[in-house]
Structure formats: C-alpha cells, structure tokens
Design an enzyme around this catalytic site. Structure first.
Site, short mmCIF file in Angstrom:
data_model
loop_
_atom_site.label_atom_id
_atom_site.label_comp_id
_atom_site.label_asym_id
_atom_site.label_seq_id
_atom_site.Cartn_x
_atom_site.Cartn_y
_atom_site.Cartn_z
N ASP A 60 0.88 -1.17 0.00
CA ASP A 60 0.00 0.00 0.00
C ASP A 60 0.92 1.22 0.00
O ASP A 60 1.71 1.41 0.94
CB ASP A 60 -0.86 -0.04 1.28
CG ASP A 60 -1.85 1.11 1.35
OD1 ASP A 60 -1.65 2.12 0.66
OD2 ASP A 60 -2.82 0.97 2.12
N TYR A 103 -9.64 15.38 -5.95
CA TYR A 103 -8.76 14.68 -6.90
C TYR A 103 -7.82 15.68 -7.57
O TYR A 103 -6.60 15.46 -7.65
CB TYR A 103 -9.60 13.95 -7.95
CG TYR A 103 -8.78 13.19 -8.97
CD1 TYR A 103 -8.26 11.93 -8.67
CD2 TYR A 103 -8.52 13.73 -10.22
CE1 TYR A 103 -7.51 11.23 -9.61
CE2 TYR A 103 -7.77 13.05 -11.17
CZ TYR A 103 -7.26 11.80 -10.86
OH TYR A 103 -6.52 11.12 -11.79
N1 LIG Z 1 -7.71 6.85 -16.26
C1 LIG Z 1 -7.60 8.16 -16.45
O1 LIG Z 1 -8.37 8.77 -17.21
C2 LIG Z 1 -6.51 8.92 -15.75
C3 LIG Z 1 -6.29 10.25 -16.14
C4 LIG Z 1 -5.30 10.98 -15.50
C5 LIG Z 1 -4.54 10.39 -14.50
N2 LIG Z 1 -4.78 9.10 -14.13
C6 LIG Z 1 -3.94 8.56 -13.06
O2 LIG Z 1 -3.24 7.42 -13.54
C7 LIG Z 1 -2.99 6.51 -12.47
C8 LIG Z 1 -3.51 5.13 -12.86
O3 LIG Z 1 -4.89 5.24 -13.13
P1 LIG Z 1 -5.74 4.06 -13.80
O4 LIG Z 1 -6.77 4.73 -14.62
O5 LIG Z 1 -4.84 3.05 -14.42
O6 LIG Z 1 -6.44 3.46 -12.48
P2 LIG Z 1 -6.95 2.00 -12.11
O7 LIG Z 1 -7.97 2.14 -11.04
O8 LIG Z 1 -7.34 1.27 -13.37
O9 LIG Z 1 -5.64 1.31 -11.50
C9 LIG Z 1 -5.06 1.81 -10.31
C10 LIG Z 1 -4.26 0.69 -9.64
O10 LIG Z 1 -3.70 1.25 -8.44
C11 LIG Z 1 -3.86 0.31 -7.40
N3 LIG Z 1 -3.91 1.02 -6.11
C12 LIG Z 1 -4.92 1.80 -5.63
N4 LIG Z 1 -4.61 2.25 -4.40
C13 LIG Z 1 -3.37 1.75 -4.10
C14 LIG Z 1 -2.52 1.86 -2.96
N5 LIG Z 1 -2.89 2.54 -1.87
N6 LIG Z 1 -1.32 1.22 -2.99
C15 LIG Z 1 -0.96 0.49 -4.08
N7 LIG Z 1 -1.73 0.34 -5.17
C16 LIG Z 1 -2.93 0.97 -5.19
C17 LIG Z 1 -5.18 -0.41 -7.70
O11 LIG Z 1 -5.24 -1.67 -7.05
C18 LIG Z 1 -5.11 -0.52 -9.23
O12 LIG Z 1 -4.47 -1.71 -9.64
C19 LIG Z 1 -3.68 7.10 -11.25
O13 LIG Z 1 -2.73 7.82 -10.48
C20 LIG Z 1 -4.72 8.05 -11.86
O14 LIG Z 1 -5.07 9.07 -10.99
C21 LIG Z 1 -5.74 8.35 -14.74
#
Ligand SMILES: NC(=O)c1ccc[n+]([C@@H]2O[C@H](COP(=O)([O-])OP(=O)(O)OC[C@H]3O[C@@H](n4cnc5c(N)ncnc54)[C@H](O)[C@@H]3O)[C@@H](O)[C@H]2O)c1
Length: 261
Positions: free
Chosen positions: A62, A155
């Site tokens: 985590d 966020y």
């Molecule tokens: N999807 C989008 O449109 C988007 C846009 C901009 C930024 N982001 C950022 O990109 C990153 C990845 O996003 P995503 O869309 O792949 O999300 P997702 O939810 O598909 O995957 C996130 C992963 O992080 C893991 N996770 C969550 N909390 C955790 C913790 N405390 N410790 C360890 N692992 C943890 C989850 O288990 C999951 O596998 C994030 O930081 C998100 O904010 C996403």
C-alpha cells in the site's frame, strides 16, 4: 540493445490500467520490472517473465505506508542489484461531488493515496537513487493537477500536489543524477474512467463507446480517448537515457484536451 536494458524499474498500482500497460512496455523495452499493487500482481509478473524470458517480480504493498514502501524498494535493490526507475502511478479517483458535499473520508483517502503515496515514493526512491548515483522518478499526475475541475476538487488538488512534489524533488535530486518528471494524462480509457462514468450517469453499464465518441468529438482535438499504451510510451522515454536533460516537467498527454502548460 533495447533502451532500458539492465535497468531495474518499479511501477506502483501496476495490476491494471495505466500501470499495467507501463509495466508491460518497460519489460518489452528491456527493463527488469517489479510490479507493486494493493492487490496481488503476481500473475502479471509471471506473464512478463514468460514473455521476456527474464526475471521480474510482483509485490503487494500500500503506497500510503511509507515504511513498507521503503522496505520493498530496499528489497528490490537487494534482489536485483539497483533501483533505476520508479513510476509512482498508484492512484484513486473520487465520487463526483461538489466540494461542499465531499466527506472527510474522501479527502483523507484521495490525499493519502495520490499525494502522500507519491511523497512516500519520492522520499524512499529518491534516497536510494541519490546514494547510488542516479535514476529516474516518474509520477503519474493528471491534467486536473493543473486545473481544478468542479466535482473533482479533491482529486484535482491531490494531483496538483503531485506536480509540486515533482518540481521540488527535481531541484533537490538533480545534482545527484536523479531526474523527476510528472505525466499528466487527459481522459484515458481504463477501469477507473469507466467506473467514474458509471457513477456520473447512474447507469450500471453505460454505453461507453457512444459516450467516448461524443466526448472525444466535442473536446479532444485528435478525436479519440487516450489509451494506456500512450502513457506507457511516454514513461518509457522518460525512463531512458535519452531523457537525461528533462526534469521537473509536468507533461500533458491529452490529445490536445489540455492546451495549457
Ligand atoms: N484513467 C484516467 O483517465 C486517468 C487520467 C489521468 C490520470 N490518471 C492517473 O493514472 C494513475 C492510474 O490510473 P488508472 O486509470 O490506471 O487506475 P486503475 O484504477 O485502473 O488502476 C489503479 C491501480 O492502483 C492500485 N492502487 C490503488 N490504491 C493503491 C494503494 N494505496 N497502494 C498500491 N496500489 C494501489 C489499484 O489496485 C489498481 O491496480 C492514477 O494515479 C490516476 O489518478 C488516470
């Protein structure tokens, strides 16, 4: 020789979404990859081993737990000989609500994972890399880190913190050969985005294709949503030797949706 041969990379939040695509890309580009996630990423590590014929690993952690993260990174150095690249990708979204309706729990959780998690990663990874003579830290922020958006206030604030941490760390760690950059994705197609869409429309299975076509047509100059592979490609370049003069940057990756700096 591939661009990341002999480099050891850790990607947090790598079990799915942008982190998973990034882990795959770094492995394909020659790195030894340690995939870290709240949920067991062992299957992905095993798949990477099969695909590349090289050793990789999965670790359950985590990112809000700074001590555990430091121990895990020390373990990577003990096992694989170095820590060259750290991708602080783990992150969570928030229920879409105005600030005046947002709960303490949402604030604490989103800040803990998105801001504190990246702080923990920079502190632990930066210390190890500075001592060993260099490395690359890549933080996954968001275009919303540069523009607070209604109903995504917490966020947005958490991602603003990621950009500020990136800039401060770049100044502090540059003299030690460590570069620190942030990637600011726009609207990417991942489970996180689809969950947000369900929450927004109130439908269990919203027509994501139709929504994406309309959204991209209205707002994104390149007329498509972002793909995890888009993020993976930029991270791979930031992880490589070619990016050595770039640090402290917060790079929009939004198909032109975010035209501000
Ligand atoms: N999807 C989008 O449109 C988007 C846009 C901009 C930024 N982001 C950022 O990109 C990153 C990845 O996003 P995503 O869309 O792949 O999300 P997702 O939810 O598909 O995957 C996130 C992963 O992080 C893991 N996770 C969550 N909390 C955790 C913790 N405390 N410790 C360890 N692992 C943890 C989850 O288990 C999951 O596998 C994030 O930081 C998100 O904010 C996403």
């Amino acid at each position: 020789m591939k661009a990341l041969t002999a480099k050891v990379a850790v990607v947090t939040g790598a079990r799915q979404g942008l982190g998973e695509a990034t882990a795959r890309r770094l492995a394909d580009d020659g790195a030894t990859v340690v995939v870290a996630d709240l949920q067991d990423p062992g299957a992905l590590a095993a798949e990477l081993e099969q695909r590349t014929g090289r050793r990789h690993a999965g670790v359950v952690l985590d990112v809000t737990d700074g001590r555990r993260l430091r121990a895990a990174l020390d373990d990577v150095v003990a096992r694989f000989g170095s820590l060259d690249v750290l991708v602080n990708n783990a992150g969570v979204s928030q229920p879409q609500l105005p600030l005046i309706e947002t709960t303490d729990e949402t604030y604490e959780h989103v800040m803990a994972v998105n801001a504190r998690g990246v702080f923990n990663g920079i502190r632990a990874g930066g210390a190890i890399m500075a001592e060993s003579g260099g490395g690359r830290i890549i933080n996954i922020a968001s275009y919303l880190g540069k523009r607070g958006l209604a109903t995504f206030g917490v966020y947005s604030a958490s991602k603003g913190a990621v950009i500020s941490l990136t800039q401060a760390a770049a100044e502090e760690l540059g003299p030690y050969g460590v570069t620190v950059n942030a990637v600011c994705p726009g609207t990417m197609v991942t489970q996180l985005m689809l969950d947000t869409l369900s929450a927004t429309t109130g439908e269990e299975n919203p027509d994501a294709e139709a929504w994406m076509r309309a959204y991209a047509g209205d707002r994104i100059p390149v007329r498509r949503m972002g793909r995890p592979a888009d993020v993976a490609g930029l991270v791979s370049w930031l992880a490589s030797d070619d990016s050595s003069y770039m640090t402290g940057a917060a790079l929009n990756l939004s198909g032109g949706e975010a035209l501000y700096f």
